[in-house]
Every structure is written in C-alpha cells, then in structure tokens.
Design a protein around this motif. Structure first.
Motif, PDB file in Angstrom:
ATOM      1  N   ARG A 214       0.820  -1.219   0.000  1.00 46.34           N
ATOM      2  CA  ARG A 214       0.000   0.000   0.000  1.00 46.34           C
ATOM      3  C   ARG A 214       0.853   1.268   0.000  1.00 46.34           C
ATOM      4  NH1 ARG A 214      -3.297  -1.873   4.744  1.00 46.34           N
ATOM      5  NH2 ARG A 214      -2.300  -0.215   5.907  1.00 46.34           N
ATOM      6  N   ALA A 215       2.136   1.104   0.317  1.00 48.56           N
ATOM      7  CA  ALA A 215       2.948   2.272   0.683  1.00 48.56           C
ATOM      8  C   ALA A 215       3.442   3.068  -0.521  1.00 48.56           C
ATOM      9  CB  ALA A 215       4.154   1.814   1.506  1.00 48.56           C
ATOM     10  N   ASP A 216       3.252   4.407  -0.447  1.00 54.13           N
ATOM     11  CA  ASP A 216       3.974   5.305  -1.355  1.00 54.13           C
ATOM     12  C   ASP A 216       5.396   5.492  -0.825  1.00 54.13           C
ATOM     13  OD1 ASP A 216       1.600   5.965  -2.896  1.00 54.13           O
ATOM     14  OD2 ASP A 216       0.961   7.130  -1.147  1.00 54.13           O
ATOM     15  N   ILE A 217       5.508   5.424   0.521  1.00 54.65           N
ATOM     16  CA  ILE A 217       6.814   5.507   1.184  1.00 54.65           C
ATOM     17  C   ILE A 217       6.941   4.259   2.051  1.00 54.65           C
ATOM     18  CG2 ILE A 217       8.127   6.718   2.972  1.00 54.65           C
ATOM     19  CD1 ILE A 217       6.689   9.299   2.106  1.00 54.65           C
ATOM     20  N   LEU A 218       7.976   3.479   1.832  1.00 54.95           N
ATOM     21  CA  LEU A 218       8.185   2.271   2.643  1.00 54.95           C
ATOM     22  C   LEU A 218       9.530   2.396   3.359  1.00 54.95           C
ATOM     23  CD1 LEU A 218       7.350  -0.593   3.503  1.00 54.95           C
ATOM     24  CD2 LEU A 218       8.458  -1.457   1.439  1.00 54.95           C
ATOM     25  N   ILE A 219       9.474   2.381   4.695  1.00 50.26           N
ATOM     26  CA  ILE A 219      10.694   2.438   5.500  1.00 50.26           C
ATOM     27  C   ILE A 219      10.921   1.047   6.070  1.00 50.26           C
ATOM     28  CG2 ILE A 219      11.860   3.553   7.457  1.00 50.26           C
ATOM     29  CD1 ILE A 219      10.834   5.734   5.649  1.00 50.26           C
ATOM     30  N   ALA A 220      12.059   0.436   5.785  1.00 53.32           N
ATOM     31  CA  ALA A 220      12.344  -0.902   6.315  1.00 53.32           C
ATOM     32  C   ALA A 220      13.382  -0.802   7.416  1.00 53.32           C
ATOM     33  CB  ALA A 220      12.834  -1.812   5.191  1.00 53.32           C
ATOM     34  N   ALA A 221      12.965  -1.099   8.650  1.00 53.68           N
ATOM     35  CA  ALA A 221      13.888  -1.056   9.806  1.00 53.68           C
ATOM     36  C   ALA A 221      13.606  -2.253  10.693  1.00 53.68           C
ATOM     37  CB  ALA A 221      13.726   0.257  10.565  1.00 53.68           C
ATOM     38  N   VAL A 222      13.947  -3.432  10.197  1.00 50.74           N
ATOM     39  CA  VAL A 222      13.631  -4.679  10.904  1.00 50.74           C
ATOM     40  C   VAL A 222      14.856  -5.465  11.360  1.00 50.74           C
ATOM     41  CG1 VAL A 222      11.296  -5.323  10.222  1.00 50.74           C
ATOM     42  CG2 VAL A 222      13.133  -5.614   8.606  1.00 50.74           C
ATOM     43  N   GLY A 223      15.975  -5.277  10.673  1.00 49.95           N
ATOM     44  CA  GLY A 223      17.153  -6.070  11.022  1.00 49.95           C
ATOM     45  C   GLY A 223      17.063  -7.497  10.507  1.00 49.95           C
ATOM     46  N   ARG A 224      16.366  -7.691   9.371  1.00 48.94           N
ATOM     47  CA  ARG A 224      16.263  -9.019   8.730  1.00 48.94           C
ATOM     48  C   ARG A 224      16.816  -8.887   7.312  1.00 48.94           C
ATOM     49  NH1 ARG A 224      15.517 -10.772  13.128  1.00 48.94           N
ATOM     50  NH2 ARG A 224      13.546 -11.151  14.160  1.00 48.94           N
ATOM     51  N   PRO A 225      17.948  -9.554   7.022  1.00 46.97           N
ATOM     52  CA  PRO A 225      18.590  -9.344   5.720  1.00 46.97           C
ATOM     53  C   PRO A 225      17.660  -9.591   4.528  1.00 46.97           C
ATOM     54  CG  PRO A 225      19.781 -11.004   7.045  1.00 46.97           C
ATOM     55  CD  PRO A 225      18.650 -10.498   7.864  1.00 46.97           C
TER      56      PRO A 225
END
Ligand code: NDP
Length: 294
Positions: A214-225
């Motif tokens: 759904r994201a126009d902006i996607l921030i990935a901050a999970v720590g999963r390669p």
C-alpha cells in the motif's frame, strides 16, 4: 557497479552525497558560531567496553565531528564499569559548560541499564534524541524554539532524504516496518508531522506484504537481511532501507568474506521502486551527519 545500478541510476537516493552536503553546511554553521560567539561546539562520546562494531561507530562519529569543526572528546571506559560510575561521568558532562552534546554508545554491558543512563543525560545535550523529554517533545510536535525536540538521527536523516526527493510528503501513504524506540517509532512521528498517513508494522502484523504494497513511502527497519522483496513494493514507491546486516559474501579469493546488506532485497526492489536508498551508502552516512546537526 552492477548493471542494475547503472540501468536505474536515477532511482538511487545517494545518502553519501547528501550527507556530504549536509556536513559541509554544518561545518559552515559551526564556523559562524565560532566567529560570532567565540565558541567551539563540543561533543563527548562515551564508549563502555570493547565491542568492535561500537568502536568503529564511535571512531567514525568522532572523525566526522572533528571534520565539521566540532571538538570530540572520547571517554573510553572498561567493560566492567558499574552503572554508578557511568552515571557519575554523565553527571560531570552534564555540568560541564564546555560540553554541548553527550553521546553514550549503545549497547551497554549487561550490568548497566541503558534506560537509566539515557534518563540521566541532560535533555539539552542529548544528541541521540533518546531522552523521554525529547521523545515527548517529538510526539507533541514541539519542533522549534529553545525547547525544540532533539530528534533521533536515523529517522531524521530518512525524512530529509524523502523530502529532498519527493518534496511535500502530505497525503502520502507511509508504511514503517519496525517499531523500535530509536528508528521505527520516531520515524512514524516524523511522517505523521509531515502529514503522511502512517502505518507501523512489526513482527505481529498480519499480511505484511499486502500492508507494504500500500505504501507510497516504505521504511524498512527490521534487522532481517533482504526481507522486503520487489513484489512487496508498489510501483514507483520510495523505499528507505535502514537495515544494516552483516552476511557472508564469499569470493574465490576470500571464502570467509562478509558483506553488508539491508532489510530490502535491492536487486528486485530497484526494478519496481521509484526511489531507493542503497546499503551501504544510503541511510548510514545520513545518520552520522544528523548527529552532527543535533
Ligand atoms: P530492533 O531489533 O530494535 O527492532 C526491529 C523491529 O523490526 C521490531 O519492531 C520488530 O518487531 C520488527 N521485526 C523483526 N522481525 C520482523 C519480521 N519478521 N516481520 C516484521 N517485523 C519484524 O531494530 P532497530 O530498529 O534498532 O534496527 C533495525 C535495523 O536498522 C537493524 O538492521 C539495524 O542494524 C539498523 N539500523 C541502522 C542504522 C543506520 O544508521 N543505518 C541505525 C539504527 C539501526 P517487534 O517489535 O514485534 O519485535
């Protein structure tokens, strides 16, 4: 450079170049403070123990500060340092008018409660922006004036890069993947302030790929390669990859070689995204530049 990086060069958000520009502007501001007030901004960097990654971070932060004309004083403490000893040092730095910023590198050894240490730092000197006074000011939108929030450096850098690339973010659908106190939560606050419609996703989120799409902006901050693949991304979305993951990257010459990857699978993502930060060379350099800004 890989073929994909050449083919989609205009999609790459070059955090390294952006950070260089920001650091130059900070350097100019520092020299103006110096000339106008006869004062050299000064950062105290505290490292407890000998964690190799922390040593590298602390060294890089000190070097970047000095390159911008900020004095950096290192305080290296033994891994066996007690919480009381560390709190004593923080109190000394709080009371020292020649010190303007205090950074205690995390993680701390097990005998020390990080929350107690963060709480002890003078909020006005809390350059990491982790103190509850600063998180409260961020949450309530207190962003200017003498009591403005000091904002955590990583999300601050992410928002700067997004605004530089996209302009006004108002009305955009943003998904923040991760809800940590240092990245996910403050990132969500900054995007709410920019009038995005924000979803915070985490390990209990159902249908994660659908939420991300759904994201126009996607921030990935999970720590999963490389968890986020191209098919999780809406065509044209801006993707900010905060993740720093050390993974095996063997070559014929160096079978034990390690490399860095983000939380996003760059090769499948760049073919779909409108803009994307690489790892390395995206969020990381901006984090240090924003520390100097604070
Ligand atoms: P944390 O481990 O504190 O938080 C990770 C978050 O991701 C949690 O909210 C967790 O959910 C969520 N999560 C974990 N696994 C999954 C999953 N399978 N599906 C959905 N959500 C998941 O990490 P940080 O926020 O501190 O850091 C995140 C990444 O960013 C790391 O790779 C770190 O190295 C990097 N980083 C990079 C910086 C930079 O300067 N570039 C600075 C800081 C961090 P839950 O809360 O439910 O457990």
């Amino acid at each position: 450079m890989s073929d994909l990086r050449v083919q989609y060069a205009d999609r790459i958000i070059d955090g390294k170049a952006f950070a260089e520009g920001l650091r130059a502007r900070i350097g100019a501001a520092v020299s103006e403070i110096n000339q106008t007030h006869g004062l050299t901004p000064s950062l105290a960097v505290v490292l407890v123990g000998d964690d190799p990654a922390s040593q590298v971070y602390v060294r890089n932060k000190g070097r970047a500060a000095e390159a911008a004309g900020i004095a950096a004083a290192d305080h290296r403490l033994d891994a066996s340092t007690s919480q009381e000893e560390l709190l004593d040092l923080v109190a000394t730095l709080n009371n020292d008018p020649a010190i303007h910023g205090i950074l205690v590198q995390l993680p701390l050894p097990d005998q020390i409660d990080p929350a107690a240490v963060i709480d002890a730092i003078d909020p006005a000197k809390d350059v990491d922006g982790f103190h509850v006074v600063n998180t409260g000011r961020l949450a309530t939108g207190q962003m200017s004036g003498p009591n403005a929030a000091l904002v955590p450096c990583t999300p601050l850098g992410c928002r700067m890069m997004l605004e530089d690339r996209l302009g006004d973010l108002a009305g955009l659908e943003a998904v923040v993947l991760g809800r940590s106190n240092i990245v996910g939560k403050p990132m969500a606050q900054l995007l709410v302030q920019a009038s995005c419609t924000v979803t915070v996703a985490h390990s209990k989120t159902r249908d994660l790929a659908d939420v991300c799409r759904r994201a126009d902006i996607l921030i990935a901050a999970v720590g999963r390669p490389q968890m986020v693949h191209g098919d999780w991304i809406k065509s044209g979305a801006a993707v900010i990859d905060v993740g720093i993951n050390r993974v095996p990257a063997p070559t014929d010459e160096e079978p034990d070689k390690m490399g860095l990857v983000g939380d996003v699978d760059f090769d499948t993502a760049i073919a779909v995204a409108g803009a994307i930060t690489p790892v390395p060379g995206g969020v990381g350099p901006m984090t240090i530049a924003c520390l100097l800004a604070n």
